[in-house]
Design an enzyme around this catalytic site. Structure first.
Site, PDB file in Angstrom:
ATOM      1  N   ARG A  51       0.691  -0.956  -0.072  1.00 25.77           N
ATOM      2  CA  ARG A  51       0.407  -0.094   0.345  1.00 25.77           C
ATOM      3  C   ARG A  51       1.078   1.306  -0.042  1.00 25.77           C
ATOM      4  O   ARG A  51       0.427   2.185  -0.573  1.00 25.77           O
ATOM      5  CB  ARG A  51      -1.055   0.497   1.547  1.00 25.77           C
ATOM      6  CG  ARG A  51      -1.725   1.199   1.197  1.00 25.77           C
ATOM      7  CD  ARG A  51      -2.840   1.239   2.379  1.00 25.77           C
ATOM      8  NE  ARG A  51      -3.006   0.241   3.610  1.00 25.77           N
ATOM      9  CZ  ARG A  51      -2.037   0.919   4.802  1.00 25.77           C
ATOM     10  NH1 ARG A  51      -1.753   1.962   4.542  1.00 25.77           N
ATOM     11  NH2 ARG A  51      -2.329   0.214   5.616  1.00 25.77           N
ATOM     12  N   TYR A 104     -16.401  17.836 -16.591  1.00 26.45           N
ATOM     13  CA  TYR A 104     -16.552  15.773 -16.971  1.00 26.45           C
ATOM     14  C   TYR A 104     -17.385  15.680 -15.595  1.00 26.45           C
ATOM     15  O   TYR A 104     -17.885  15.869 -14.502  1.00 26.45           O
ATOM     16  CB  TYR A 104     -15.341  14.668 -16.331  1.00 26.45           C
ATOM     17  CG  TYR A 104     -14.990  13.885 -16.218  1.00 26.45           C
ATOM     18  CD1 TYR A 104     -16.539  13.079 -17.345  1.00 26.45           C
ATOM     19  CD2 TYR A 104     -14.581  13.670 -15.210  1.00 26.45           C
ATOM     20  CE1 TYR A 104     -16.770  11.677 -17.379  1.00 26.45           C
ATOM     21  CE2 TYR A 104     -15.269  11.372 -14.997  1.00 26.45           C
ATOM     22  CZ  TYR A 104     -15.432  11.052 -16.388  1.00 26.45           C
ATOM     23  OH  TYR A 104     -16.405   9.453 -15.635  1.00 26.45           O
ATOM     24  N   ASP A 176      -6.490  18.893 -15.217  1.00 28.77           N
ATOM     25  CA  ASP A 176      -6.802  17.284 -15.450  1.00 28.77           C
ATOM     26  C   ASP A 176      -6.637  17.328 -16.747  1.00 28.77           C
ATOM     27  O   ASP A 176      -6.875  17.653 -18.139  1.00 28.77           O
ATOM     28  CB  ASP A 176      -8.015  16.864 -15.413  1.00 28.77           C
ATOM     29  CG  ASP A 176      -8.669  15.169 -16.143  1.00 28.77           C
ATOM     30  OD1 ASP A 176      -7.904  14.870 -16.519  1.00 28.77           O
ATOM     31  OD2 ASP A 176      -9.532  15.144 -15.383  1.00 28.77           O
ATOM     32  N   LYS A 201      -6.745   5.876 -20.391  1.00 33.84           N
ATOM     33  CA  LYS A 201      -7.536   6.447 -21.096  1.00 33.84           C
ATOM     34  C   LYS A 201      -6.378   6.259 -22.099  1.00 33.84           C
ATOM     35  O   LYS A 201      -6.181   5.481 -22.385  1.00 33.84           O
ATOM     36  CB  LYS A 201      -8.028   7.921 -21.172  1.00 33.84           C
ATOM     37  CG  LYS A 201      -9.058   8.376 -19.692  1.00 33.84           C
ATOM     38  CD  LYS A 201     -10.600   7.319 -20.026  1.00 33.84           C
ATOM     39  CE  LYS A 201     -11.880   7.340 -19.002  1.00 33.84           C
ATOM     40  NZ  LYS A 201     -11.725   7.586 -18.126  1.00 33.84           N
TER      41      LYS A 201
END
Length: 381
Positions: A51, A104, A176, A201
């Protein structure tokens, strides 16, 4: 690896030196949750629990930091996990964030339905209007959240100008960069404080992995983000990190083909009688064409268009294509088509950020462009 090397070289080599033990030229998948310590607190290479850090994830993070001209990157389980971590790392309950007026849908949902319950307030603003941004800044404003190009209206914001305004006001600027990818645009170089990606993406590029990333230059900010990621646990798993790293190696060549195809398709759609408007920064008629030319290498593989027949005609186009697949997401090698108002941006319905019902968004893939044009024209017929 030197930051002076070309983008394509960094994409293949940054964080990816041949593995020491065997000479493997591909970083191994360290599918492990924990690591043997040589003594209490004596860690090998700084690894104690996955982690906190994992060598496969480290390789991806080093590569992404190099590609964005940053100093530190953190890889997340998704783009929205990355967004959430950034906000919680730099804001506190009672703080205020400025968001785009065409954000978005997932970003809008996160801010208005999750983070507002945490005590955050938001104001949607047209980020291209610097006077409007300046007027929206409050004493409690901590962050300006920017998308450029925006999803799905393909608006372009002047990152350098917005960064200057944010700096004067003591506010951080997060960009972004998902639609552009680091190949086409590097916001940190233009003055942004934070870059966020949905690596699902273009960076992953093959529609086979979900992930996110945050890249910064400031060491203190990097540590705050890394601490929040460790404390909340929204990490990229080793296999996901490996798949994303495999994708990033071909980012430059893929983006060139995405851009080639999108430019041809935008031109073809602009001449079609059933298309009211094409939203693509590469078209001279786009209101921010000159700005896009200035701050982007090319104009990207995303475009939207408005269908003359209204919502029903737009839905028909989405359902008639054969090569363009009706699906959410974007940035993969295959071409996708969707109806934002009913799909990716349904959460914006009934708000000031609602998108037009006649809008179709396409993610242009790397197939033969003549086939793609023919598919769209047949769907529009």
């Amino acid at each position: 690896m030197s930051q002076c090397q070309g983008f394509e070289t960094l994409a293949i080599h940054a964080g990816q030196e041949p593995e020491a033990g065997t000479g493997s030229v591909v970083p191994p998948i360290y599918q492990t949750s924990t690591y043997k310590q040589d003594g209490v607190g004596e860690l090998r290479g700084g690894y104690e629990y996955s982690r906190a850090a994992n060598p496969t994830r480290t390789a991806l993070e080093e590569c992404l930091a190099a590609l964005e001209n940053g100093t530190r990157a953190s890889a997340f389980a998704s783009g929205l996990a990355a967004e959430d971590c950034v906000v919680r790392a730099v804001c506190a309950p009672g703080d205020h964030v400025i968001i785009p007026d065409d954000a978005y849908g997932g970003t809008l949902r996160l801010f208005t339905r999750v983070l507002e319950r945490w005590g955050l307030t938001t104001t949607p603003v047209p980020l291209g209007d610097l006077d409007a941004v300046r007027a929206a800044i409050r004493p409690t404003t901590r962050l300006i959240w920017c998308e450029t190009p925006t999803n799905p209206l393909l608006g372009v914001t002047d990152i350098a100008a917005l960064s200057s305004l944010a700096g004067e006001s003591g506010v951080l600027l997060a960009v972004d960069n998902t639609f552009a990818s680091p190949y086409l645009q590097q916001p940190l170089t233009l003055g942004a404080d934070i870059v966020v990606h949905s690596t699902t993406k273009y960076i992953g590029g093959h529609s086979d992995v979900v992930g996110g990333a945050v890249i910064v230059q400031d060491a203190d900010l990097a540590e705050r983000i890394r601490f929040h990621q460790f404390a909340a646990g929204a990490i990229a798993g080793p296999f996901d990190a490996w798949l994303t790293l495999r994708g990033v190696r071909t980012l430059g060549v893929r983006m060139d083909r995405h851009c080639d195809n999108a430019e041809r398709i935008a031109a073809a759609l602009s001449e079609h009688p059933s298309v009211r408007e094409v939203l693509y920064p590469g078209l001279p008629a786009h209101g921010s064409h000159d700005l896009a030319r200035k701050q982007m290498r090319r104009f990207g593989g995303m475009l939207s268009f408005r269908v003359a027949g209204g919502e029903r005609a737009a839905l028909d186009v989405c359902e008639r294509t054969r090569i363009f697949t009706l699906a959410e997401s974007l940035g993969g090698v295959e071409s996708l088509i969707e109806h934002p108002a009913r799909m990716t941006h349904a959460s914006a319905a009934g708000t000031p950020l609602e998108v037009p019902a006649d809008l179709v968004r396409i993610s242009v893939g790397i197939e033969n462009v003549e086939d793609l044009i023919a598919d769209l024209l047949a769907a529009l017929a």
